[in-house]
Design a protein around this motif. Structure first.
Motif, PDB file in Angstrom:
ATOM      1  N   GLU A  99      14.442 -30.994  11.171  1.00 38.13           N
ATOM      2  CA  GLU A  99      15.388 -30.968  10.064  1.00 38.13           C
ATOM      3  C   GLU A  99      15.126 -32.129   9.095  1.00 38.13           C
ATOM      4  O   GLU A  99      15.269 -31.973   7.871  1.00 38.13           O
ATOM      5  CB  GLU A  99      16.823 -31.042  10.598  1.00 38.13           C
ATOM      6  N   TYR A 100      14.763 -33.269   9.643  1.00 44.39           N
ATOM      7  CA  TYR A 100      14.439 -34.414   8.776  1.00 44.39           C
ATOM      8  C   TYR A 100      13.229 -34.088   7.900  1.00 44.39           C
ATOM      9  O   TYR A 100      13.228 -34.387   6.693  1.00 44.39           O
ATOM     10  CB  TYR A 100      14.145 -35.650   9.629  1.00 44.39           C
ATOM     11  N   GLN A 101      12.215 -33.465   8.512  1.00 47.37           N
ATOM     12  CA  GLN A 101      11.014 -33.124   7.753  1.00 47.37           C
ATOM     13  C   GLN A 101      11.343 -32.141   6.624  1.00 47.37           C
ATOM     14  O   GLN A 101      10.860 -32.285   5.489  1.00 47.37           O
ATOM     15  CB  GLN A 101       9.969 -32.522   8.705  1.00 47.37           C
ATOM     16  N   LYS A 102      12.199 -31.163   6.918  1.00 49.80           N
ATOM     17  CA  LYS A 102      12.590 -30.193   5.886  1.00 49.80           C
ATOM     18  C   LYS A 102      13.358 -30.874   4.755  1.00 49.80           C
ATOM     19  O   LYS A 102      13.099 -30.612   3.564  1.00 49.80           O
ATOM     20  CB  LYS A 102      13.463 -29.095   6.508  1.00 49.80           C
ATOM     21  N   ALA A 103      14.310 -31.731   5.114  1.00 54.42           N
ATOM     22  CA  ALA A 103      15.112 -32.410   4.091  1.00 54.42           C
ATOM     23  C   ALA A 103      14.236 -33.309   3.222  1.00 54.42           C
ATOM     24  O   ALA A 103      14.408 -33.365   1.987  1.00 54.42           O
ATOM     25  CB  ALA A 103      16.217 -33.232   4.756  1.00 54.42           C
TER      26      ALA A 103
END
Length: 213
Positions: A63-67
């Motif tokens: 999720e961090y990578q997507k954000a």
């Protein structure tokens, strides 16, 4: 429904273990077996928590990578809109960029917390596994001592029986062997008696023939 069957299974298993332990109340290992079962359950719970924490850490990372990727994308789009003089699009892209950056920071912090918690859980899990292994070894040691105690007790009973009773097991065994030996010798004598008599008659006849000549 699944939970009902699970509770019923656990209840039956618990009752079974309790019945076995009651049957072995005089056995000092029974209590240790109970502790081992409880420790194994707790260790299994911690193992599942460790696995869950691994999944959470990985999910936070994804999720961090997507954000972060969306924040970078909106940043680039804001620059393009600004150069094109599109104020509305620029304002939207900037706002989106800020929201994604804030989300990315929050996810980054959550991932770090998850990693720290995971390390704590892993340490506890390893400690519990070592303790469980030590308890298994302790049970083996106690079983060995119990076997030795029972063996000594049994041997003492045999020795006492031999010393105090005229017809002890050892005496009975000696008598049985003597009787068996007598039977074997008697059977051998009977089986060879006829051949021995026949041989005597033959020898006597040969002697008579020699005398006549």
């Amino acid at each position: 429904m699944a939970n009902v069957f699970t509770r019923l299974k656990d209840s039956i298993t618990s009752d079974l273990h309790e019945a076995l332990d009651q049957k072995e109340q005089k056995n000092p290992i029974a209590m240790l077996n109970q502790y081992l079962r409880e420790s194994e359950k707790e260790t299994e719970k911690v193992r599942k928590l460790v696995e869950r924490q691994y999944r959470l850490k990985d999910e936070f990372g994804r999720e961090y990578q997507k954000a972060q990727e969306m924040a970078d994308k909106r940043k680039h789009q804001a620059e393009v809109a600004e150069k094109a003089g599109e104020e509305t699009m620029h304002a939207f892209a900037v706002k989106e960029q800020e929201e994604y950056e804030a989300r990315a920071e929050r996810l980054k912090a959550s991932r770090l917390d998850a990693m720290e918690q995971l390390e704590t859980l892993e340490r506890k899990y390893e400690e519990m596994k070592h303790r469980l292994k030590d308890m298994h070894l302790k049970r083996m040691e106690l079983m060995g001592r119990e076997n030795i105690a029972r063996a000594h007790n049994r041997m003492n009973q045999v020795i006492e029986d031999t010393a105090d009773k005229p017809y002890s097991r050892f005496s009975e065994m000696d008598r049985y062997i003597e009787e068996l030996e007598y039977k074997v010798n008697s059977a051998y004598y009977r089986n060879t008696f006829d051949s021995k008599v026949a041989q005597l008659e033959k020898d006597m006849k040969n002697t008579e023939d020699v005398t006549v000549q």
